[in-house]
Design an enzyme around this catalytic site. Structure first.
Site, PDB file in Angstrom:
ATOM      1  N   GLN A 129       0.833  -1.196   0.000  1.00  0.00           N
ATOM      2  CA  GLN A 129       0.000   0.000   0.000  1.00  0.00           C
ATOM      3  C   GLN A 129       0.872   1.252   0.000  1.00  0.00           C
ATOM      4  O   GLN A 129       1.588   1.505   0.964  1.00  0.00           O
ATOM      5  CB  GLN A 129      -0.912  -0.019   1.233  1.00  0.00           C
ATOM      6  N   GLY A 130       0.809   2.038  -1.055  1.00  0.00           N
ATOM      7  CA  GLY A 130       1.620   3.245  -1.181  1.00  0.00           C
ATOM      8  C   GLY A 130       0.836   4.486  -0.808  1.00  0.00           C
ATOM      9  O   GLY A 130       0.427   5.251  -1.698  1.00  0.00           O
ATOM     10  N   TYR A 131       0.627   4.693   0.478  1.00  0.00           N
ATOM     11  CA  TYR A 131      -0.113   5.856   0.969  1.00  0.00           C
ATOM     12  C   TYR A 131       0.823   6.861   1.665  1.00  0.00           C
ATOM     13  O   TYR A 131       1.052   7.954   1.185  1.00  0.00           O
ATOM     14  CB  TYR A 131      -1.207   5.423   1.951  1.00  0.00           C
ATOM     15  N   SER A 132       1.320   6.487   2.841  1.00  0.00           N
ATOM     16  CA  SER A 132       2.057   7.421   3.694  1.00  0.00           C
ATOM     17  C   SER A 132       3.342   7.918   3.042  1.00  0.00           C
ATOM     18  O   SER A 132       3.993   7.192   2.285  1.00  0.00           O
ATOM     19  CB  SER A 132       2.398   6.758   5.033  1.00  0.00           C
ATOM     20  N   SER A 164       4.275  -1.512   4.293  1.00  0.00           N
ATOM     21  CA  SER A 164       4.364  -2.886   4.792  1.00  0.00           C
ATOM     22  C   SER A 164       4.584  -3.871   3.656  1.00  0.00           C
ATOM     23  O   SER A 164       3.884  -3.834   2.638  1.00  0.00           O
ATOM     24  CB  SER A 164       3.082  -3.251   5.549  1.00  0.00           C
ATOM     25  N   GLU A 247      -9.964  -1.910   5.219  1.00  0.00           N
ATOM     26  CA  GLU A 247      -8.853  -2.265   6.106  1.00  0.00           C
ATOM     27  C   GLU A 247      -9.337  -2.501   7.527  1.00  0.00           C
ATOM     28  O   GLU A 247      -8.744  -3.279   8.273  1.00  0.00           O
ATOM     29  CB  GLU A 247      -7.804  -1.156   6.093  1.00  0.00           C
ATOM     30  N   SER A 364      -3.500   7.452  12.771  1.00  0.00           N
ATOM     31  CA  SER A 364      -3.073   7.806  14.123  1.00  0.00           C
ATOM     32  C   SER A 364      -4.265   8.224  14.980  1.00  0.00           C
ATOM     33  O   SER A 364      -5.315   8.628  14.486  1.00  0.00           O
ATOM     34  CB  SER A 364      -2.045   8.941  14.080  1.00  0.00           C
ATOM     35  N   GLU A 366      -4.644  10.853  16.735  1.00  0.00           N
ATOM     36  CA  GLU A 366      -4.998  12.262  16.558  1.00  0.00           C
ATOM     37  C   GLU A 366      -5.938  12.454  15.366  1.00  0.00           C
ATOM     38  O   GLU A 366      -6.931  13.187  15.443  1.00  0.00           O
ATOM     39  CB  GLU A 366      -3.732  13.092  16.376  1.00  0.00           C
TER      40      GLU A 366
END
Length: 385
Positions: A129-132, A164, A247, A364, A366
């Site tokens: 998964q190429g998100y962050s 990951s 997810e 997260s 937050e």
């Protein structure tokens, strides 16, 4: 078809299959590859999951026309619970089966479904998964990775992090900015990018546990076909949010079975080493047990918001890691030295170290609180610069 089986018939069928097949060489995989131990027996776990595919036990929640069993939500919950109760090895194809697959079924073209779903179901192609990104982790709308359509192909440039299993994956679904000058949620696209090409570099990130499940991924002129965009170009935010919803789906019920086993083992340790005689330890173990019951009840209740569920289980599991260190006492401060490595942590130390990240990954605390406040409670939005 499983869709007409009762939940208990479905549960019994899968339980019997696990009992018959998690044997021989596969029996050695029991309990392998959990959080912080993703490196364990990867080849064996891959072989096991392909064995599951051969017998029709992957992608059970997918519609039958896409190779699944059309299992109901209740049947899927039974599947994940029985898998965890059997102490079967951690899955290697979760990202493809639980995230990408449902996303393509809902938003992909017929061509994309024909190309990508069968290899996921057969565990022949693994996904990441190429998100962050370094400056867009919790704030996903701030991604800077960009892609441009040139000569019938997308060219991708940028950096992703905390990716990951990127070192094992053949494909990555990448959220990239494809509209020059766009900001925030607008102008993003959801691209399917092959990992095995000169424009992709994967660099492992060593974690506190000493393992490297996570990676940095650098795209430098990486290419993918024009047709490998899910949804319309520029509509990637909606597709990405759909993936995040999957997810946090029914597989979390299986996760809770793992939590229960950890808690039961910790309570047994507290009885054995005398820590249970401490009223504070006894109280915290009791609170952990009641918290786990509340977590399951909330997960089974229709309409539970994914953000509230994520907040709850992440903090619960992080607290369990801290409780484990207190139950272990002074011994928790010394490296266990298992498997001949003087600095390798034992299972309780690994739980503590890995669970520190529970309140960060997959959204997260937050950001989850902001989502609950703004989208569920309707409070004023946070002021942004």
């Amino acid at each position: 078809m499983s869709s007409v089986e009762s939940v208990e018939e479905f549960r019994a069928e899968f339980r019997g299959w696990l009992r018959a097949h998690l044997t021989g060489g596969f029996a050695d995989l029991r309990g392998r590859g959990g959080p912080g131990r993703e490196h364990e027996a990867f080849a064996g776990r891959l072989a096991w999951e392909r064995h599951m595919a051969e017998h029709g036990w992957t992608c059970v929640g997918w519609p039958v026309e896409y190779g699944g069993r059309g299992a109901s939500t209740a049947q899927q919950i039974a599947f994940h619970e029985e898998y965890a109760l059997a102490d079967a090895p951690a899955r290697v194809n979760h990202i493809g089966e639980q995230l990408l697959g449902p996303t393509l079924i809902a938003h992909g073209t017929d061509e994309q479904k024909r190309r990508f779903l069968p290899p996921v179901r057969a565990v022949e192609e693994l996904w990441c998964q190429g998100y962050s990104e370094p400056d867009a982790g919790s704030d996903l709308a701030g991604v800077r990775t960009r892609a441009a359509l040139r000569d019938g192909r997308w060219t991708v440039d940028g950096q992703k992090t905390w990716t990951s299993l990127a070192h094992e994956a053949q494909w990555c679904f990448v959220l990239a900015r494809t509209t020059p000058g766009s900001r925030r949620h607008a102008g993003l696209s959801y691209l399917l990018v092959p990992m095995d090409q000169p424009g992709v570099q994967v660099r492992p990130i060593t974690q506190l546990t000493g393992t490297s499940e996570f990676n940095e991924v650098f795209f430098d002129g990486a290419r993918t076909d024009a047709a490998h965009v899910v949804g319309a170009p520029g509509d990637g935010w909606a597709v990405a949010m759909a993936t995040l919803g999957y997810e946090r789906g029914v597989s979390t019920l299986g996760q809770q079975v793992g939590f229960r086993r950890e808690l039961e083992a910790l309570a047994a340790l507290a009885r054995a080493n005398g820590a249970l005689a401490d009223p504070l330890i006894a109280d915290r173990l009791t609170r952990a047990w009641t918290g786990l019951q509340a977590m399951r009840a909330a997960a089974l209740r229709p309409g539970t918001a994914p953000s509230t569920a994520k907040l709850y289980w992440a903090r619960w599991h992080r607290d369990l890691g801290e409780l484990a260190m207190d139950v272990c006492g002074a011994a928790s401060l010394t490296a266990a030295g298992v498997h001949g490595d003087p600095y390798e942590p034992d299972d309780w130390q690994r739980l503590f170290l890995f669970s520190r990240a529970d309140t960060l990954y997959a959204g997260s605390d937050e950001i989850q609180r902001n989502i609950v406040a703004e989208r569920i409670l309707g409070l004023p939005k946070e002021v942004r610069a």
